[in-house]
Design an enzyme around this catalytic site. Structure first.
Site, mmCIF file in Angstrom:
data_model
loop_
_atom_site.group_PDB
_atom_site.id
_atom_site.type_symbol
_atom_site.label_atom_id
_atom_site.label_comp_id
_atom_site.label_asym_id
_atom_site.label_seq_id
_atom_site.Cartn_x
_atom_site.Cartn_y
_atom_site.Cartn_z
ATOM 1 N N GLY A 307 5.446 42.339 78.870
ATOM 2 C CA GLY A 307 6.330 41.730 77.888
ATOM 3 C C GLY A 307 6.417 40.233 78.058
ATOM 4 N N PRO A 308 6.981 39.542 77.063
ATOM 5 C CG PRO A 308 7.493 38.886 74.911
ATOM 6 C CD PRO A 308 7.481 40.078 75.804
ATOM 7 C CE LYS A 313 7.394 40.612 82.389
ATOM 8 N NZ LYS A 313 8.101 39.689 81.471
ATOM 9 C CD GLU A 529 16.584 15.606 60.151
ATOM 10 O OE1 GLU A 529 16.501 16.820 59.851
ATOM 11 O OE2 GLU A 529 15.757 15.042 60.888
#
Length: 725
Positions: A307-308, A313, A529
């Site tokens: 996984g990322p 994990k 913006e």
């Protein structure tokens, strides 16, 4: 008997106890004519060397003159010869000892001389002294032998002789008790003095003082010997420890816990329910082995967590260790790899040997891609040490001897670079994907991390979960932690929605800096913006605006316009072509506003990052997503670098003619979106000017307020109107 004073003056002698002839003169020249050893100078005659050393001075009478007695004349002559030899040898002798050793030796000699000196030297008093000849004359005056010359008045009442110090303390007749006695330096042999004292009525005593220099010398030598032995022992101990480390070089460095005390359980893990379920089966198998073996099931050899970064994990592995209640080994993949070939393989063997001794048990290898990359990848991928370590790991996990009772849990965020032999069933039977959490997962993660946080009742975790699509578990934990830090800095009792908003901006964009002063730069940034924000509001397929601000942020960001992305689309990754086209148009909104307001010649490089995003996204639409006139074909694949285990060189997937067409399609998409952005800015120029004036005053406009102002000038798209309601 004045010659003794001349002796001291010429030889610069200071009489000290324990030493009667100590030379202090430092000679700086070499005699031109060394003395002839076969010829001794006559009485009263100066040698050539004496004349040379006395050049430029007032010569003193020869110290070896006068009727001093034969014994004293011999002593004086030997002193002169010895002094002359010392002078010559001192000048001609070259210095060959290194400076450092010379200093150490000199320090030791000075220290030993200070410690071992005769104790009487420290107690010496500045007594008046007589010469040896004067003492003999005074003793002869006290002679009682009738055959001797007529007696004179006796001036000596008592004589104390100290052979150890080679001195005689003389007490004179009629001397006051307050006056100290006089000292006389004696010769090595004083038989003549003793004999003359025996012929008189003078009271004399021969008593040597206690000399502790020998004992002190022995103690000092023993101390130096012990110091040397202690240093030798320290060196031997260090060498022994170094050799021990060398012998343990191939031992495993895994952390071992008989019962893992990680403090993490499955209740502490949220947002990855599918991964938890698969790992809970492993824990259940370890606790209730008979339940599975009765049906013929066997324990999985290995579980690979993929996984990322930041998805949890390692946290899952800690939870498995905390729930299983079996021996637990943890190690990083980089700890196997060393400079020397064979060390990593030795550590793998030692790790699995210990694990088999404690079976059933768990082994967790974090970042296994450090040791499990593809073998023989070519340039940049070959590493004998890593390949030997990987071979040993493959053998231990599923080799000839088998591996019963040992479960290997490994984590990586690069499964594409792992060796295929490592991923096959029998080694890693399961590959558990730990992906980014969805809305429910983010909400669960926020609830877990909010347990120890003081939240204001107005804070809604559901709203935070909806605002943070694409955030990992680590990102959400960091978000709440930043909010708590801001709350403490502002001296508040609980975390409010304001701290949550500021924490989101700080994590995603950067830290807030001081606002800009009114200037042309501030107005230019405001138009830039507002151009982005207006297109976010007017385009039909765009996600709604969250806020627009011109407060600068760290990293060179002068301002930003922020959207609220659709969490379902972000979580699924299913982006439509219309949404991608609108995103490219939004990226070009700032540049379009600058061109329409200030003119083409006044355009700045502020849109450089926007242009890079336009090029990347439009190229992916053409080459990977099939969203162009070239048709539904994937002309490129994600980069596969050589050092990550790819091929020998980058492979061209299309011809040069196709590359030209790809470049033309990318440019066509960018130009079309740019023209659309300029058109919308041109048609709504009064609205743009009003929004810029409001933004310059307040520096921040929230999305709802922005949509209300836009609605006064033009019709909002249906998607934007739904948000406003």
């Amino acid at each position: 008997m004045k010659n003794s004073s001349w002796i001291r003056a010429w030889m610069k002698h200071e009489p000290t106890e324990g030493s009667s002839n100590r030379l202090l003169a430092k000679v700086e020249v070499t005699p031109l004519n060394p003395p002839d050893p076969s010829r001794s100078p006559l009485k009263g005659e100066m040698s050539k060397d004496e004349a040379f050393f006395s050049r430029g001075k007032k010569l003193a009478p020869s110290p070896c003159r006068g009727g001093l007695g034969r014994g004293f004349m011999d002593l004086c002559q030997r002193s002169n010869d010895k002094q002359m030899n010392q002078r010559v040898s001192h000048v001609n002798k070259p210095e060959v000892t290194p400076r450092t050793l010379w200093r150490i030796a000199a320090s030791l000699l000075i220290f030993q001389g200070a410690v071992l000196g005769t104790p009487a030297q420290a107690q010496q008093t500045p007594n008046k002294s007589l010469s040896y000849g004067q003492l003999l004359e005074k003793i002869e005056a006290c002679n009682v032998n009738p055959t001797a010359s007529p007696a004179k008045s006796c001036e000596i009442s008592k004589v104390e002789i100290d052979p150890a110090r080679r001195t005689a303390t003389v007490h004179l007749t009629g001397q006051n008790s307050s006056e100290p006695p006089q000292d006389v330096m004696l010769l090595d042999q004083n038989s003549e003095l003793i004999e003359k004292l025996g012929n008189t009525n003078i009271e004399y005593d021969v008593e040597p003082t206690a000399d502790n220099s020998a004992a002190l010398g022995l103690v000092m030598n023993l101390f130096l010997l012990l110091l040397l032995l202690a240093g030798l022992m320290i060196i031997l101990r260090r060498s022994a420890s170094s050799s021990g480390q060398a012998l343990n070089f191939g031992k495993s460095r895994a952390r071992f816990q008989m019962e893992a005390k990680t403090g993490v359980f499955f209740n502490d893990v949220a947002g990855i329910e599918e991964a938890k379920e698969e790992l809970q089966e492993v824990v259940t198998f370890l606790k209730e082995t008979e339940r599975f073996t009765a049906l013929g099931a066997r324990i999985p050899r290995g579980v690979l967590l993929v996984g990322p970064p930041g998805t949890g994990k390692t946290l899952l592995a800690k939870a498995v260790a905390g729930e299983a209640g079996v021996p637990f080994f943890s190690i990083s993949g980089s700890e196997f790899v060393e400079m020397f070939v064979g060390v990593g393989a030795s550590r793998v063997r030692d790790l699995f040997r210990k694990a088999k001794e404690n079976a059933p048990c768990l082994i967790f290898i974090d970042e296994i891609d450090a040791v499990g990359r593809q073998r023989g990848a070519g340039i940049g991928g070959g590493n004998d040490e890593r390949e030997q370590t990987l071979n040993q790991l493959l053998t231990e996990m599923d080799g000839f001897e088998g591996n019963s009772g040992v479960i290997v849990i490994a984590a990586t965020n690069r499964p594409d670079v792992l060796d295929t032999a490592l991923l096959r069933p029998g080694r890693f039977d399961r590959q558990v994907t730990v992906d980014l959490p969805g809305y429910n997962g983010r909400l669960g993660i926020l609830e877990v991390h909010a347990r120890n946080k003081k939240l204001d009742p107005e804070v809604s975790l559901e709203a935070i979960a909806r605002r943070t699509p694409g955030f990992s578990g680590a990102d959400l934990a960091n978000l709440l932690n930043e909010a708590a830090i801001l709350t403490a800095r502002r001296r508040k009792d609980a975390i409010t929605p304001l701290e949550i908003d500021d924490a989101v901006d700080r994590v995603t964009i950067g830290m807030t800096l001081n606002p800009l002063l009114d200037s042309k730069k501030k107005r230019l940034i405001a138009y830039h913006e507002v151009g982005h924000a207006l297109l976010m509001t007017l385009l039909e397929n765009s996600d709604p605006l969250n806020k627009v601000t011109i407060i600068p942020r760290s990293g060179g960001i002068g301002g930003f316009a922020q959207q609220v992305f659709n969490e379902e689309m972000v979580d699924s990754g299913l982006y439509s072509r219309a949404w991608l086209i609108d995103q490219i148009t939004i990226f070009l909104g700032g540049r379009a506003a600058e061109e329409e307001v200030f003119g083409y010649d006044e355009v700045t490089k502020g849109a450089s990052s926007d242009l890079r995003a336009v090029s990347n996204l439009s190229r992916e639409m053409v080459t990977r997503y099939g969203m162009s006139d070239l048709g539904p074909v994937a002309l490129e694949s994600p980069d596969n670098e050589v050092f990550l285990g790819g091929g020998w060189s980058a492979r061209s997937e299309y011809s040069e003619e196709m590359a030209t067409k790809i470049d033309a399609q990318v440019r066509e998409i960018a130009v079309r979106c740019h023209e659309k952005a300029r058109q919308l800015i041109r048609e709504n120029r009064p609205l743009v000017d009003r929004l810029v004036d409001i933004l310059l005053d307040s520096e921040t406009i929230e999305g709802e307020q922005f949509r209300e102002i836009v609605a006064e000038y033009t019709q909002l798209p249906e998607k934007q109107m739904a948000v406003s309601r």
